[in-house]
Design an enzyme around this catalytic site. Structure first.
Site: not given
Length: 261
Positions: A68, A139, A144, A137
């Site tokens: 990314d 990811h 996400e 979380n």
């Protein structure tokens, strides 16, 4: 189910991953390595660099693709992932910069840049080994919660919790970009081998959900359960919520010595 290796420390897990990747490069000099950023893989890169140097391994043919990149940061910004990959991967591992690819977060059209990046991965025959971390979380990459499990490389909005976690890398938290280009979960799943590293108690809930929970877009890391070849390397703190931790330890202890990950 993924192969889960529980180690005493992050250093031990990182060394195991580095040993495996170093052996793979020795066998396949043009290996395509998927690389992650963040603090989790830093020990892995250091161990891998030391081993490749010690063994005199030629890495000039290795290709690398980053997961990314932030949208809007110039490539020479110290916290752009292009810059991070250069100083933690390209230079230490002795890779040819022409063979190291990062999404173009500075492109005039980031949506087109994302599609082009996905095509570039396909053009080299796909990723052989993909290094992954996992966010608190759940990811993976910058996918996400709510990301499609079939998603391709695309522009995404970073969750507030992710921006908060990454703020430590910036002088001013307001400088953390809101958008990114990330390989999609569908893109990640096309890699032939996934190696997921998870260290620290703050990753324990996400890891347990990814490995043992239901497969759900609400916890993107759970998509690893759909992949035929996954190795999870976790230290004791990250593994604390795994209900089958003892079974994983026994399976690793009894694994045939000739069998790698």
């Amino acid at each position: 189910m993924a192969e889960v290796v529980v180690t005493r420390t992050a250093d031990e897990a990182s060394r195991l991953a580095a040993d495996h990747v170093a052996r793979a490069i020795a066998v396949r000099p043009r290996l395509v390595l998927g690389v992650a950023t963040g603090s989790t893989p830093e020990l892995f890169y250091r161990h891998l660099a030391r081993r490749l140097t010690a063994e005199g391994t030629d890495t000039s043919g290795v290709r690398a693709f980053a997961l990314d990149e932030y949208v809007g940061l110039p490539a020479d910004h110290p916290e752009s992932y292009a810059a991070v990959i250069e100083r933690t991967v390209t230079v230490p591992l002795g890779l040819d910069p022409a063979h190291v690819h990062v999404p173009d977060g500075g492109a005039a059209d980031p949506f087109a840049a994302a599609e082009a990046y996905d095509r570039a991965i396909t053009a080299v025959g796909g990723v052989d080994i993909q290094i992954l971390g996992i966010g608190r979380n759940g990811h993976i990459g910058f996918n996400e919660p709510g990301s499609s499990l079939g998603s391709r490389t695309r522009v995404k909005t970073l969750a507030a919790s992710t921006r908060d976690a990454n703020a430590r890398f910036f002088a001013d938290p307001r400088d953390v970009p809101v958008h990114c280009i990330t390989q999609g979960i569908g893109t990640i799943r096309e890699a032939r081998h996934l190696i997921l590293l998870a260290f620290g108690a703050d990753k324990s809930a996400a890891l347990a959900g990814a490995v043992e929970g239901p497969v759900s877009a609400s916890l993107p890391g759970s998509a690893i359960q759909l992949h035929p070849h996954v190795t999870v390397l976790a230290d004791e703190d990250a593994a604390r919520e795994l209900t089958q931790a003892e079974a994983y330890r026994e399976a690793w202890a009894l694994k045939p010595s000739a069998q790698s990950f």
